[in-house]
Write a protein that holds these residues in place. Sequence first.
Motif, PDB file in Angstrom:
ATOM      1  N   VAL A  19      -8.958  -0.939  -3.659  1.00 48.28           N
ATOM      2  CA  VAL A  19      -8.187  -0.046  -2.791  1.00 48.28           C
ATOM      3  C   VAL A  19      -6.773  -0.610  -2.703  1.00 48.28           C
ATOM      4  O   VAL A  19      -6.592  -1.819  -2.563  1.00 48.28           O
ATOM      5  N   LYS A  20      -5.789   0.279  -2.831  1.00 47.41           N
ATOM      6  CA  LYS A  20      -4.409  -0.186  -2.940  1.00 47.41           C
ATOM      7  C   LYS A  20      -3.465   0.662  -2.080  1.00 47.41           C
ATOM      8  O   LYS A  20      -3.428   1.889  -2.233  1.00 47.41           O
ATOM      9  N   ASN A  21      -2.747   0.020  -1.190  1.00 46.98           N
ATOM     10  CA  ASN A  21      -1.704   0.693  -0.388  1.00 46.98           C
ATOM     11  C   ASN A  21      -2.172   2.037   0.158  1.00 46.98           C
ATOM     12  O   ASN A  21      -1.445   3.025   0.085  1.00 46.98           O
ATOM     13  N   LEU A  22      -3.354   2.062   0.697  1.00 49.50           N
ATOM     14  CA  LEU A  22      -3.922   3.346   1.132  1.00 49.50           C
ATOM     15  C   LEU A  22      -3.611   3.616   2.606  1.00 49.50           C
ATOM     16  O   LEU A  22      -3.987   2.831   3.479  1.00 49.50           O
ATOM     17  N   SER A  23      -2.920   4.713   2.847  1.00 51.79           N
ATOM     18  CA  SER A  23      -2.636   5.160   4.205  1.00 51.79           C
ATOM     19  C   SER A  23      -3.037   6.617   4.351  1.00 51.79           C
ATOM     20  O   SER A  23      -2.693   7.439   3.503  1.00 51.79           O
ATOM     21  N   PHE A  24      -3.794   6.908   5.381  1.00 48.39           N
ATOM     22  CA  PHE A  24      -4.008   8.310   5.769  1.00 48.39           C
ATOM     23  C   PHE A  24      -4.496   8.326   7.208  1.00 48.39           C
ATOM     24  O   PHE A  24      -4.918   7.299   7.744  1.00 48.39           O
ATOM     25  N   THR A  25      -4.384   9.484   7.829  1.00 51.17           N
ATOM     26  CA  THR A  25      -4.829   9.610   9.216  1.00 51.17           C
ATOM     27  C   THR A  25      -5.817  10.764   9.332  1.00 51.17           C
ATOM     28  O   THR A  25      -5.830  11.679   8.506  1.00 51.17           O
TER      29      THR A  25
END
Length: 257
Positions: A19-25
């Motif tokens: 998993v790499k630089n994963l952003s979500f809301t």
Amino acid sequence: MSLLALDDVGKNFGGLVVVKNLSFTVEAGQRVALIGPNGAGKSTVFNLITGVYPLTSGRVLFDGVDITHLPMRRRIGLGVARSFQNIRLMGHLSVVENIMLGQQPKAGGLAALLTPYRLMPRHRWIEEARAALDEAGLGAYADLSVDSLPYGVRKRVDLLRAVVANPKMLLLDEPAAGLNERETEDLHDALMAIAAKGVTLVVVEHDMHFVDRLCERVVVINFGEKIAEGTMAEVRASPLVREAYLGGDATVGAGHA
Ligand SMILES: Nc1ncnc2c1ncn2[C@@H]1O[C@H](COP(=O)(O)OP(=O)(O)OP(=O)(O)O)[C@@H](O)[C@H]1O
Ligand SMILES: [Mg+2]
């Protein structure tokens, strides 16, 4: 404030970047899908959210709390529940006993739950478990052992086991896998009913028709990185997504081995 926020999350297994630089809301009350090819890192993301694995980098926030370093038990206590890609029920126990295992977080642990069960068969936890089974249309199976049930029913029991903990957010890893058309339809209805009670759903699923009907928003990952986000129609239109996952006939997901 979002109910769930992944902030620049990374996970390595040894030298393997999963998993790499994963952003979500995910907003409270939403029904969100996390999709991507086999091995993209979807189950790993669930394992990071629930605390099965520590993060390599980044943060996870849930309901305003930084849960990045909290043990799994504390996260469950805050309202995170999940189902696993492989059903994890106690096959030799009855359906109602398995549902009661799901009540643990609110019952104050296993001993509080099982001891009264032995001594006082009409204890409120049993009644609640039976009521939940009845409401889900599974009452007829209550006293059968899980091992004796058809696969589709076991999946429904597994879901109900997670729901009786009264979670704020439910993470479902491939809930429709292995289900026939009728069972998939029943699952859809069951999940819509759960969502209608205010439970936030995050679903990993390869059945794109199912995702399209259930989820308002889709996050697509490939090799652990987010490649698209939006409505199903929006992500389908993304060339990156078409190349990585929803190629050619975009109504069908990549086959699941
Ligand atoms: N505990 C682990 N140790 C080492 N590598 C792992 C571990 N767990 C997962 N991986 C690797 O991380 C990658 C992502 O796996 P993951 O199970 O998260 O994918 P997925 O998107 O859920 O795939 P699928 O759709 O097949 O379920 C894979 O390459 C997998 O082999
Ligand atoms: Mg998986």
